[in-house]
Design an enzyme around this catalytic site. Structure first.
Site, PDB file in Angstrom:
ATOM      1  N   SER A  93      25.098  85.258  41.701  1.00  0.00           N
ATOM      2  CA  SER A  93      23.939  85.630  42.526  1.00  0.00           C
ATOM      3  C   SER A  93      24.388  85.940  43.959  1.00  0.00           C
ATOM      4  O   SER A  93      25.440  85.445  44.406  1.00  0.00           O
ATOM      5  CB  SER A  93      22.969  84.441  42.537  1.00  0.00           C
ATOM      6  N   ASP A 153      28.717  72.791  37.513  1.00  0.00           N
ATOM      7  CA  ASP A 153      27.810  72.204  38.503  1.00  0.00           C
ATOM      8  C   ASP A 153      28.666  71.519  39.563  1.00  0.00           C
ATOM      9  O   ASP A 153      29.296  70.491  39.301  1.00  0.00           O
ATOM     10  CB  ASP A 153      26.878  71.190  37.823  1.00  0.00           C
ATOM     11  N   ASN A 161      31.551  79.029  47.205  1.00  0.00           N
ATOM     12  CA  ASN A 161      30.348  79.741  47.662  1.00  0.00           C
ATOM     13  C   ASN A 161      29.051  79.043  47.260  1.00  0.00           C
ATOM     14  O   ASN A 161      28.026  79.239  47.910  1.00  0.00           O
ATOM     15  CB  ASN A 161      30.388  81.168  47.073  1.00  0.00           C
ATOM     16  N   TYR A 214      21.468  71.240  55.866  1.00  0.00           N
ATOM     17  CA  TYR A 214      22.278  72.428  55.583  1.00  0.00           C
ATOM     18  C   TYR A 214      23.302  72.626  56.706  1.00  0.00           C
ATOM     19  O   TYR A 214      24.495  72.850  56.452  1.00  0.00           O
ATOM     20  CB  TYR A 214      21.340  73.624  55.475  1.00  0.00           C
TER      21      TYR A 214
HETATM   22  P1  NDP Z   1      21.822  82.397  46.231  1.00  0.00           P
HETATM   23  O1  NDP Z   1      20.703  81.431  46.083  1.00  0.00           O
HETATM   24  O2  NDP Z   1      21.664  83.808  45.842  1.00  0.00           O
HETATM   25  O3  NDP Z   1      23.107  81.842  45.471  1.00  0.00           O
HETATM   26  C1  NDP Z   1      23.419  80.498  45.409  1.00  0.00           C
HETATM   27  C2  NDP Z   1      24.435  80.358  44.299  1.00  0.00           C
HETATM   28  O4  NDP Z   1      24.894  79.009  44.258  1.00  0.00           O
HETATM   29  C3  NDP Z   1      23.858  80.677  42.938  1.00  0.00           C
HETATM   30  O5  NDP Z   1      24.802  81.465  42.250  1.00  0.00           O
HETATM   31  C4  NDP Z   1      23.704  79.321  42.270  1.00  0.00           C
HETATM   32  O6  NDP Z   1      23.890  79.493  40.867  1.00  0.00           O
HETATM   33  C5  NDP Z   1      24.846  78.578  42.921  1.00  0.00           C
HETATM   34  N1  NDP Z   1      24.665  77.129  42.933  1.00  0.00           N
HETATM   35  C6  NDP Z   1      23.714  76.411  43.565  1.00  0.00           C
HETATM   36  N2  NDP Z   1      23.868  75.107  43.314  1.00  0.00           N
HETATM   37  C7  NDP Z   1      24.941  75.011  42.499  1.00  0.00           C
HETATM   38  C8  NDP Z   1      25.594  73.929  41.875  1.00  0.00           C
HETATM   39  N3  NDP Z   1      25.167  72.658  42.032  1.00  0.00           N
HETATM   40  N4  NDP Z   1      26.678  74.171  41.112  1.00  0.00           N
HETATM   41  C9  NDP Z   1      27.123  75.443  40.938  1.00  0.00           C
HETATM   42  N5  NDP Z   1      26.541  76.517  41.499  1.00  0.00           N
HETATM   43  C10 NDP Z   1      25.454  76.281  42.254  1.00  0.00           C
HETATM   44  O7  NDP Z   1      22.239  82.268  47.756  1.00  0.00           O
HETATM   45  P2  NDP Z   1      23.273  83.048  48.692  1.00  0.00           P
HETATM   46  O8  NDP Z   1      24.022  84.056  47.954  1.00  0.00           O
HETATM   47  O9  NDP Z   1      22.538  83.407  49.896  1.00  0.00           O
HETATM   48  O10 NDP Z   1      24.228  81.836  49.088  1.00  0.00           O
HETATM   49  C11 NDP Z   1      25.584  81.749  48.709  1.00  0.00           C
HETATM   50  C12 NDP Z   1      26.321  80.952  49.760  1.00  0.00           C
HETATM   51  O11 NDP Z   1      26.290  81.666  50.991  1.00  0.00           O
HETATM   52  C13 NDP Z   1      25.715  79.575  50.028  1.00  0.00           C
HETATM   53  O12 NDP Z   1      26.758  78.640  50.248  1.00  0.00           O
HETATM   54  C14 NDP Z   1      24.950  79.813  51.318  1.00  0.00           C
HETATM   55  O13 NDP Z   1      24.811  78.626  52.048  1.00  0.00           O
HETATM   56  C15 NDP Z   1      25.851  80.798  52.010  1.00  0.00           C
HETATM   57  N6  NDP Z   1      25.227  81.552  53.073  1.00  0.00           N
HETATM   58  C16 NDP Z   1      24.189  82.404  52.824  1.00  0.00           C
HETATM   59  C17 NDP Z   1      23.645  83.153  53.856  1.00  0.00           C
HETATM   60  C18 NDP Z   1      22.561  84.138  53.650  1.00  0.00           C
HETATM   61  O14 NDP Z   1      22.036  84.681  54.637  1.00  0.00           O
HETATM   62  N7  NDP Z   1      22.172  84.454  52.423  1.00  0.00           N
HETATM   63  C19 NDP Z   1      24.143  83.019  55.242  1.00  0.00           C
HETATM   64  C20 NDP Z   1      25.224  82.079  55.363  1.00  0.00           C
HETATM   65  C21 NDP Z   1      25.739  81.397  54.333  1.00  0.00           C
HETATM   66  P3  NDP Z   1      23.185  78.549  39.757  1.00  0.00           P
HETATM   67  O15 NDP Z   1      21.791  78.289  40.207  1.00  0.00           O
HETATM   68  O16 NDP Z   1      23.301  79.329  38.485  1.00  0.00           O
HETATM   69  O17 NDP Z   1      24.032  77.302  39.716  1.00  0.00           O
END
Ligand code: NDP
Length: 264
Positions: free
Chosen positions: A19, A67, A94, A159
């Site tokens: 994602s 996870d 990520n 966060y």
């Molecule tokens: P999304 O919600 O699109 O993606 C989050 C991803 O993390 C998903 O693929 C989800 O997959 C995975 N995830 C969440 N919890 C778990 C877990 N316990 N184990 C494994 N995978 C997990 O968000 P973003 O793409 O925006 O975020 C990605 C990263 O970028 C994050 O660390 C976020 O903090 C960081 N970020 C985002 C910004 C933004 O503006 N979007 C800015 C700065 C940083 P699934 O649910 O299938 O496990």
């Protein structure tokens, strides 16, 4: 000079690679020839990401149910990857989440939920890939921080603590593992359009316009805006760089640090 950014034969594990930013980075590393492992919880989303990467880039790609808040799941996932591919060259930490509340509203267990995913999870993933990278004498770890690795934010304290911690972890791991050939760096994205920030826009009316207005480059980022930074930090192009952080933020942080009137 040969292509410093070439990732042919490398194996890259991207947590949360199904994602948003993680998928953008998985696509980017695939364009340079890397084998891609999408490591996340939602198996349907992971299968869709795997199909998409296989059809668009033609590199070896698989999904692992993973996870990051569960050490057994991490260790099992890394063991499966080692069994199938025999090496791990790049780890992108990520996976992340947010609980948006005012500080006084958090329950103690919410501290654990956010920290266990964003910070402890990333640390346990680093520990899990360390033996393989040490044995290879080379490895690249890329942590995905945030603007909150640099600045506080009133309505996302947990966060922000986790993301500042991730930057600190980057510095310490870089020092600890440098002589083993493991580079540890951090990307600090600004505001990127993903499911996470779509939720933020729902919770915070006016956020979309505020970010457009306040970002010097005048727009939100897209997941593929992270591509260049990820390719650089995953490849030999960054071999003499460790303990570094790279902002990919359209100038957001620089704007904070300067008195910028009139607006650039
Ligand atoms: P999304 O919600 O699109 O993606 C989050 C991803 O993390 C998903 O693929 C989800 O997959 C995975 N995830 C969440 N919890 C778990 C877990 N316990 N184990 C494994 N995978 C997990 O968000 P973003 O793409 O925006 O975020 C990605 C990263 O970028 C994050 O660390 C976020 O903090 C960081 N970020 C985002 C910004 C933004 O503006 N979007 C800015 C700065 C940083 P699934 O649910 O299938 O496990």
């Amino acid at each position: 000079m040969s292509d410093l950014f070439n990732l042919d034969g490398r194996v890259s594990v991207i947590t949360g690679g199904n994602s948003g930013i993680g998928k953008g980075i998985a696509d980017a590393l695939a364009t340079k020839g890397s084998t891609i492992i999408v490591a996340a919880r939602d198996e349907a989303k992971t299968a869709a990401a795997v199909d998409d990467i296989a059809s668009r880039f033609g590199v070896p790609v698989s999904g692992v149910s993973f996870d990051v808040s569960d050490k057994t799941s991490i260790d099992d996932g890394i063991a499966k990857i080692m069994e199938q591919y025999g090496r791990i060259d790049v780890l992108v930490n990520n996976a992340g989440m947010n609980i948006r509340k005012m500080p006084q509203e958090y329950k103690p267990e919410e501290w654990d939920i956010v920290m266990n995913t964003n910070l402890k999870g990333a640390f346990l993933c680093c520990q899990a890939v360390y033996p393989a990278m040490k044995q290879q004498g080379k490895g690249k770890i890329i942590n995905i921080g945030s603007m909150t690795s640099l600045f506080g934010i009133g309505k996302a304290l947990l966060y922000a603590c986790s993301k500042m911690g991730l930057l600190s972890m980057t510095y310490s791991l870089a020092l600890a593992w440098a002589r083993e050939g493991i580079n540890v760096n951090c990307i600090l994205p600004g505001w990127i359009v993903t499911p996470l920030t779509t939720a933020a826009q729902r919770d915070l009316p006016g956020l979309r316009e505020f970010v457009e207005e306040r970002t010097p480059l005048g727009r939100w980022g897209q997941p593929n805006d992270l591509a260049g930074a990820a390719m650089f930090l995953a490849s030999d192009a960054s071999d003499f760089i460790t303990g570094e952080s790279l902002r990919v933020d359209g100038g957001w942080a620089q704007h904070t640090n300067t008195v910028s009137f009139p607006r650039p």
